[in-house]
Motif scaffolding. Sequence first.
Motif, PDB file in Angstrom:
ATOM      1  N   GLY A  89       0.836  -1.522   0.198  1.00 43.20           N
ATOM      2  CA  GLY A  89      -0.150  -0.474  -0.176  1.00 43.20           C
ATOM      3  C   GLY A  89       0.580   0.570  -0.442  1.00 43.20           C
ATOM      4  N   ARG A  90       0.237   2.283  -0.061  1.00 42.57           N
ATOM      5  CA  ARG A  90       0.508   3.878  -0.003  1.00 42.57           C
ATOM      6  C   ARG A  90       0.096   4.837   0.886  1.00 42.57           C
ATOM      7  NH1 ARG A  90      -2.883   3.368  -3.255  1.00 42.57           N
ATOM      8  NH2 ARG A  90      -3.980   5.846  -4.740  1.00 42.57           N
ATOM      9  N   ALA A  91       1.132   5.820   1.863  1.00 40.89           N
ATOM     10  CA  ALA A  91       0.433   6.220   3.124  1.00 40.89           C
ATOM     11  C   ALA A  91       0.638   7.439   2.535  1.00 40.89           C
ATOM     12  CB  ALA A  91       0.794   5.615   4.078  1.00 40.89           C
ATOM     13  N   TYR A  92       0.309   8.205   3.179  1.00 39.27           N
ATOM     14  CA  TYR A  92       0.529   9.995   3.114  1.00 39.27           C
ATOM     15  C   TYR A  92      -0.198  10.786   4.422  1.00 39.27           C
ATOM     16  CZ  TYR A  92       1.198   8.478  -1.945  1.00 39.27           C
ATOM     17  OH  TYR A  92       1.361   7.966  -3.242  1.00 39.27           O
ATOM     18  N   PHE A  93       0.487  11.545   4.782  1.00 39.65           N
ATOM     19  CA  PHE A  93       0.512  12.685   5.875  1.00 39.65           C
ATOM     20  C   PHE A  93      -1.570  13.051   5.411  1.00 39.65           C
ATOM     21  CE2 PHE A  93       4.271  12.598   7.061  1.00 39.65           C
ATOM     22  CZ  PHE A  93       4.635  12.241   8.382  1.00 39.65           C
TER      23      PHE A  93
ATOM     24  N   ASP B 181      -0.437  17.635   8.961  1.00 39.77           N
ATOM     25  CA  ASP B 181       1.038  18.023   9.037  1.00 39.77           C
ATOM     26  C   ASP B 181       2.192  17.156   9.280  1.00 39.77           C
ATOM     27  OD1 ASP B 181       3.598  19.738  10.203  1.00 39.77           O
ATOM     28  OD2 ASP B 181       1.846  21.463  10.616  1.00 39.77           O
ATOM     29  N   SER B 182       3.405  17.207   8.494  1.00 43.97           N
ATOM     30  CA  SER B 182       3.719  16.230   8.631  1.00 43.97           C
ATOM     31  C   SER B 182       4.528  15.425  10.146  1.00 43.97           C
ATOM     32  CB  SER B 182       5.321  15.851   7.556  1.00 43.97           C
ATOM     33  OG  SER B 182       6.014  17.180   8.353  1.00 43.97           O
ATOM     34  N   ILE B 183       4.174  16.494  11.535  1.00 43.19           N
ATOM     35  CA  ILE B 183       4.174  16.207  12.371  1.00 43.19           C
ATOM     36  C   ILE B 183       3.334  15.823  13.636  1.00 43.19           C
ATOM     37  CG2 ILE B 183       6.802  18.146  12.207  1.00 43.19           C
ATOM     38  CD1 ILE B 183       3.845  19.678  14.325  1.00 43.19           C
ATOM     39  N   LEU B 184       2.276  15.246  12.873  1.00 46.47           N
ATOM     40  CA  LEU B 184       1.436  14.461  13.015  1.00 46.47           C
ATOM     41  C   LEU B 184       1.474  13.551  13.201  1.00 46.47           C
ATOM     42  CD1 LEU B 184      -1.715  17.398  13.469  1.00 46.47           C
ATOM     43  CD2 LEU B 184      -0.321  16.446  15.343  1.00 46.47           C
ATOM     44  N   GLY B 185       0.940  11.956  13.950  1.00 48.11           N
ATOM     45  CA  GLY B 185       0.969  11.182  12.485  1.00 48.11           C
ATOM     46  C   GLY B 185      -0.549  10.703  12.598  1.00 48.11           C
ATOM     47  N   HIS B 186      -1.061  11.037  12.078  1.00 50.89           N
ATOM     48  CA  HIS B 186      -2.141  11.056  10.845  1.00 50.89           C
ATOM     49  C   HIS B 186      -1.885  10.551   9.674  1.00 50.89           C
ATOM     50  CE1 HIS B 186      -6.491  12.119  10.281  1.00 50.89           C
ATOM     51  NE2 HIS B 186      -5.937  11.130  10.470  1.00 50.89           N
ATOM     52  N   PHE B 187      -2.074   9.393   9.174  1.00 49.94           N
ATOM     53  CA  PHE B 187      -1.970   9.089   7.618  1.00 49.94           C
ATOM     54  C   PHE B 187      -3.747   8.973   6.849  1.00 49.94           C
ATOM     55  CE2 PHE B 187       2.073   8.758   9.993  1.00 49.94           C
ATOM     56  CZ  PHE B 187       3.249   9.167   8.983  1.00 49.94           C
ATOM     57  N   LYS B 188      -2.951   9.395   5.951  1.00 51.19           N
ATOM     58  CA  LYS B 188      -4.185   8.253   5.096  1.00 51.19           C
ATOM     59  C   LYS B 188      -3.458   6.756   4.167  1.00 51.19           C
ATOM     60  CE  LYS B 188      -4.190  11.015   1.735  1.00 51.19           C
ATOM     61  NZ  LYS B 188      -5.167  12.003   0.278  1.00 51.19           N
TER      62      LYS B 188
END
Length: 169
Positions: free
Chosen positions: A85-89, A92-99
């Motif tokens: 798969g693939r993931a993106y923020f 913000d890149s300093i938050l641990g939340h991805f799609k």
Amino acid sequence: MRYVLILGCLMITSCLSVPDGVVPVKNFELDRYLGRWYEIARLDHSFERDLEAVSANYSLKDDGGIKVINSGINTETGLQEQAEGRAYFVEDSILGHFKVSFFGPFFGSYVIFELDQQDYQYAFVAGNTTNYLWLLARTPEVSDDLMNHFRSSAEELGFNLEDLILVKH
């Protein structure tokens, strides 16, 4: 037609939401998170059913995203299964939340709500609802103290741990 588009947008947005009370970690450092993680515990769901010895490998993609390779042994067949798969923020890149997506254009939420900030040795991860929960670690086993802390934190946030699977490695 317009209603279909609106419904589609709402569905995509809800897939990237965060369960009530769950807060993505701040000061997240992607470079430290990359590499291999072992799945220690999870709530049951169809896309990992009957898998043990599950691990995830995260690496950088050329487009700035994250390549995700999940693998495990199917207990029914004895064969290794793998999904890429693939993931993106999400923000913000300093938050641990991805799609994260394993299925074409469809993304789901991947929320790191607790992380060993000192050494990045464990992570508590949720999906977009309290039906999705994982404990990941850099090693295939964790201490009883960490497991108890994971259970306590998850229960406080409303996760039902009745069907929690402890993954065999």
